[in-house]
Design a protein around this motif. Structure first.
Motif, PDB file in Angstrom:
ATOM      1  N   MET A   1       0.852  -1.182   0.000  1.00  0.00           N
ATOM      2  CA  MET A   1       0.000   0.000   0.000  1.00  0.00           C
ATOM      3  C   MET A   1       0.896   1.243   0.000  1.00  0.00           C
ATOM      4  O   MET A   1       1.714   1.425   0.880  1.00  0.00           O
ATOM      5  N   GLU A   2       0.745   2.070  -1.009  1.00  0.00           N
ATOM      6  CA  GLU A   2       1.531   3.290  -1.140  1.00  0.00           C
ATOM      7  C   GLU A   2       0.751   4.462  -0.550  1.00  0.00           C
ATOM      8  O   GLU A   2      -0.383   4.717  -0.939  1.00  0.00           O
ATOM      9  N   LEU A   3       1.363   5.159   0.390  1.00  0.00           N
ATOM     10  CA  LEU A   3       0.722   6.314   1.015  1.00  0.00           C
ATOM     11  C   LEU A   3       1.112   7.582   0.274  1.00  0.00           C
ATOM     12  O   LEU A   3       2.266   7.751  -0.121  1.00  0.00           O
ATOM     13  N   ALA A   4       0.139   8.469   0.097  1.00  0.00           N
ATOM     14  CA  ALA A   4       0.382   9.757  -0.536  1.00  0.00           C
ATOM     15  C   ALA A   4      -0.512  10.790   0.141  1.00  0.00           C
ATOM     16  O   ALA A   4      -1.583  10.463   0.660  1.00  0.00           O
ATOM     17  N   VAL A   5      -0.057  12.015   0.130  1.00  0.00           N
ATOM     18  CA  VAL A   5      -0.837  13.095   0.730  1.00  0.00           C
ATOM     19  C   VAL A   5      -2.146  13.253  -0.028  1.00  0.00           C
ATOM     20  O   VAL A   5      -2.175  13.266  -1.257  1.00  0.00           O
ATOM     21  N   GLY A   6      -3.257  13.302   0.717  1.00  0.00           N
ATOM     22  CA  GLY A   6      -4.567  13.515   0.125  1.00  0.00           C
ATOM     23  C   GLY A   6      -5.442  12.278   0.048  1.00  0.00           C
ATOM     24  O   GLY A   6      -6.639  12.399  -0.201  1.00  0.00           O
ATOM     25  N   ILE A   7      -4.858  11.100   0.247  1.00  0.00           N
ATOM     26  CA  ILE A   7      -5.697   9.904   0.161  1.00  0.00           C
ATOM     27  C   ILE A   7      -6.424   9.671   1.486  1.00  0.00           C
ATOM     28  O   ILE A   7      -5.953  10.051   2.548  1.00  0.00           O
ATOM     29  N   VAL A   8      -7.589   9.043   1.388  1.00  0.00           N
ATOM     30  CA  VAL A   8      -8.414   8.744   2.558  1.00  0.00           C
ATOM     31  C   VAL A   8      -8.340   7.245   2.809  1.00  0.00           C
ATOM     32  O   VAL A   8      -8.523   6.444   1.884  1.00  0.00           O
ATOM     33  N   LEU A   9      -8.046   6.880   4.063  1.00  0.00           N
ATOM     34  CA  LEU A   9      -7.892   5.478   4.447  1.00  0.00           C
ATOM     35  C   LEU A   9      -8.733   5.166   5.667  1.00  0.00           C
ATOM     36  O   LEU A   9      -9.193   6.075   6.361  1.00  0.00           O
ATOM     37  N   GLU A  10      -8.888   3.882   5.932  1.00  0.00           N
ATOM     38  CA  GLU A  10      -9.500   3.448   7.182  1.00  0.00           C
ATOM     39  C   GLU A  10      -8.427   2.772   8.004  1.00  0.00           C
ATOM     40  O   GLU A  10      -7.624   2.008   7.484  1.00  0.00           O
ATOM     41  N   GLY A  11      -8.443   3.074   9.310  1.00  0.00           N
ATOM     42  CA  GLY A  11      -7.468   2.482  10.197  1.00  0.00           C
ATOM     43  C   GLY A  11      -8.049   2.306  11.577  1.00  0.00           C
ATOM     44  O   GLY A  11      -9.158   2.767  11.868  1.00  0.00           O
ATOM     45  N   LYS A  12      -7.278   1.630  12.446  1.00  0.00           N
ATOM     46  CA  LYS A  12      -7.712   1.373  13.808  1.00  0.00           C
ATOM     47  C   LYS A  12      -6.936   2.243  14.771  1.00  0.00           C
ATOM     48  O   LYS A  12      -5.720   2.395  14.643  1.00  0.00           O
ATOM     49  N   VAL A  13      -7.637   2.818  15.734  1.00  0.00           N
ATOM     50  CA  VAL A  13      -6.990   3.625  16.766  1.00  0.00           C
ATOM     51  C   VAL A  13      -6.252   2.664  17.692  1.00  0.00           C
ATOM     52  O   VAL A  13      -6.848   1.768  18.288  1.00  0.00           O
ATOM     53  N   THR A  14      -4.923   2.866  17.796  1.00  0.00           N
ATOM     54  CA  THR A  14      -4.108   1.976  18.625  1.00  0.00           C
ATOM     55  C   THR A  14      -3.688   2.614  19.938  1.00  0.00           C
ATOM     56  O   THR A  14      -3.307   1.910  20.865  1.00  0.00           O
ATOM     57  N   GLY A  15      -3.740   3.934  19.987  1.00  0.00           N
ATOM     58  CA  GLY A  15      -3.341   4.608  21.213  1.00  0.00           C
ATOM     59  C   GLY A  15      -3.845   6.030  21.242  1.00  0.00           C
ATOM     60  O   GLY A  15      -4.040   6.653  20.191  1.00  0.00           O
ATOM     61  N   ILE A  16      -4.075   6.526  22.457  1.00  0.00           N
ATOM     62  CA  ILE A  16      -4.554   7.893  22.623  1.00  0.00           C
ATOM     63  C   ILE A  16      -3.654   8.591  23.627  1.00  0.00           C
ATOM     64  O   ILE A  16      -3.335   8.041  24.687  1.00  0.00           O
ATOM     65  N   THR A  17      -3.232   9.805  23.268  1.00  0.00           N
ATOM     66  CA  THR A  17      -2.433  10.635  24.169  1.00  0.00           C
ATOM     67  C   THR A  17      -3.147  11.964  24.346  1.00  0.00           C
ATOM     68  O   THR A  17      -4.178  12.211  23.735  1.00  0.00           O
TER      69      THR A  17
ATOM     70  N   LYS B   1     -12.027   6.095  20.556  1.00  0.00           N
ATOM     71  CA  LYS B   1     -11.654   5.095  21.561  1.00  0.00           C
ATOM     72  C   LYS B   1     -10.635   4.145  20.949  1.00  0.00           C
ATOM     73  O   LYS B   1     -10.624   3.924  19.730  1.00  0.00           O
ATOM     74  N   VAL B   2      -9.804   3.552  21.787  1.00  0.00           N
ATOM     75  CA  VAL B   2      -8.828   2.569  21.327  1.00  0.00           C
ATOM     76  C   VAL B   2      -9.583   1.382  20.743  1.00  0.00           C
ATOM     77  O   VAL B   2     -10.551   0.894  21.323  1.00  0.00           O
ATOM     78  N   GLY B   3      -9.152   0.934  19.559  1.00  0.00           N
ATOM     79  CA  GLY B   3      -9.800  -0.183  18.879  1.00  0.00           C
ATOM     80  C   GLY B   3     -10.849   0.251  17.878  1.00  0.00           C
ATOM     81  O   GLY B   3     -11.304  -0.560  17.062  1.00  0.00           O
ATOM     82  N   GLN B   4     -11.241   1.504  17.911  1.00  0.00           N
ATOM     83  CA  GLN B   4     -12.264   2.019  16.994  1.00  0.00           C
ATOM     84  C   GLN B   4     -11.680   2.148  15.588  1.00  0.00           C
ATOM     85  O   GLN B   4     -10.535   2.542  15.410  1.00  0.00           O
ATOM     86  N   THR B   5     -12.480   1.819  14.576  1.00  0.00           N
ATOM     87  CA  THR B   5     -12.079   2.011  13.192  1.00  0.00           C
ATOM     88  C   THR B   5     -12.510   3.411  12.756  1.00  0.00           C
ATOM     89  O   THR B   5     -13.668   3.788  12.930  1.00  0.00           O
ATOM     90  N   VAL B   6     -11.551   4.169  12.213  1.00  0.00           N
ATOM     91  CA  VAL B   6     -11.834   5.546  11.805  1.00  0.00           C
ATOM     92  C   VAL B   6     -11.373   5.769  10.372  1.00  0.00           C
ATOM     93  O   VAL B   6     -10.461   5.108   9.885  1.00  0.00           O
ATOM     94  N   LYS B   7     -12.016   6.710   9.726  1.00  0.00           N
ATOM     95  CA  LYS B   7     -11.637   7.132   8.386  1.00  0.00           C
ATOM     96  C   LYS B   7     -10.741   8.363   8.545  1.00  0.00           C
ATOM     97  O   LYS B   7     -11.118   9.330   9.224  1.00  0.00           O
ATOM     98  N   VAL B   8      -9.539   8.320   7.966  1.00  0.00           N
ATOM     99  CA  VAL B   8      -8.576   9.408   8.093  1.00  0.00           C
ATOM    100  C   VAL B   8      -8.055   9.810   6.724  1.00  0.00           C
ATOM    101  O   VAL B   8      -8.067   9.015   5.787  1.00  0.00           O
ATOM    102  N   LYS B   9      -7.590  11.043   6.649  1.00  0.00           N
ATOM    103  CA  LYS B   9      -6.985  11.555   5.426  1.00  0.00           C
ATOM    104  C   LYS B   9      -5.519  11.847   5.713  1.00  0.00           C
ATOM    105  O   LYS B   9      -5.189  12.428   6.755  1.00  0.00           O
ATOM    106  N   VAL B  10      -4.646  11.453   4.823  1.00  0.00           N
ATOM    107  CA  VAL B  10      -3.215  11.727   4.970  1.00  0.00           C
ATOM    108  C   VAL B  10      -2.987  13.191   4.592  1.00  0.00           C
ATOM    109  O   VAL B  10      -3.275  13.598   3.463  1.00  0.00           O
ATOM    110  N   ILE B  11      -2.518  13.970   5.551  1.00  0.00           N
ATOM    111  CA  ILE B  11      -2.297  15.402   5.286  1.00  0.00           C
ATOM    112  C   ILE B  11      -0.819  15.750   5.207  1.00  0.00           C
ATOM    113  O   ILE B  11      -0.462  16.871   4.868  1.00  0.00           O
TER     114      ILE B  11
END
Length: 151
Positions: free
Chosen positions: A1-17, A51-61
């Motif tokens: 998977m190639e990451l580039a600025v502007g693409i939207v992905l789904e990922g899992k929250v692994t940690g919160i600070t 929350k940790v473990g939640q699946t979220v939609k994020v954009k690479v900025i």
């Protein structure tokens, strides 16, 4: 998977600070969603939004040095909530409202002009007096602090 600025992905929250949330993607890569990029509203605690473990939609900025990936949840939304077209710390545009309920400008009689001028001068005089009083108070306070430092 190639990451580039502007693409939207789904990922899992692994940690919160206190400054954001870490999100991991398939392939073992992960990135940070800064607290300012979690929501369009003011966020004081990231735990209120994800929350940790939640699946979220994020954009690479952004992809920084060393492969650090900067992500945004609020920019990934397809229909972002209205923010009045303003960015944080930006003053709203000053536009005069269209007024149709009053007639076009006409010159005021001489008596009205003088009363406005006198009113302005009175307000200016009052402002100057208050300003001088505040300056004197500030000087007195700063001199008192300087004397206390010397002791």
């Amino acid at each position: 998977m190639e990451l580039a600025v502007g693409i939207v992905l789904e990922g899992k929250v692994t940690g919160i600070t206190k400054f954001g949330a870490f999100v991991s993607f398939e392939g073992g890569r992960s990135g940070l969603v800064h607290i300012s990029e979690v929501a369009n509203a003011y966020v004081s605690d990231v735990n209120d939004y994800v929350k940790v473990g939640q699946t979220v939609k994020v954009k690479v900025i952004g992809i920084g040095e060393g492969g650090k990936i900067n992500l945004s949840i609020k920019r990934a939304e397809e229909n972002p909530r209205p923010d009045n077209g303003m960015r944080r710390n930006e003053a709203p545009a000053r536009t005069a409202p269209a007024r149709r309920d009053r007639p076009a400008y006409t010159a005021a009689p001489e008596t009205q002009r003088n009363s406005g001028k006198e009113d302005f001068e009175d307000r200016l005089k009052k402002f100057m007096q208050e300003s001088d009083s505040r300056i004197a108070d500030n000087r007195m306070y700063s001199e008192r602090r300087q004397r206390n430092r010397r002791r």
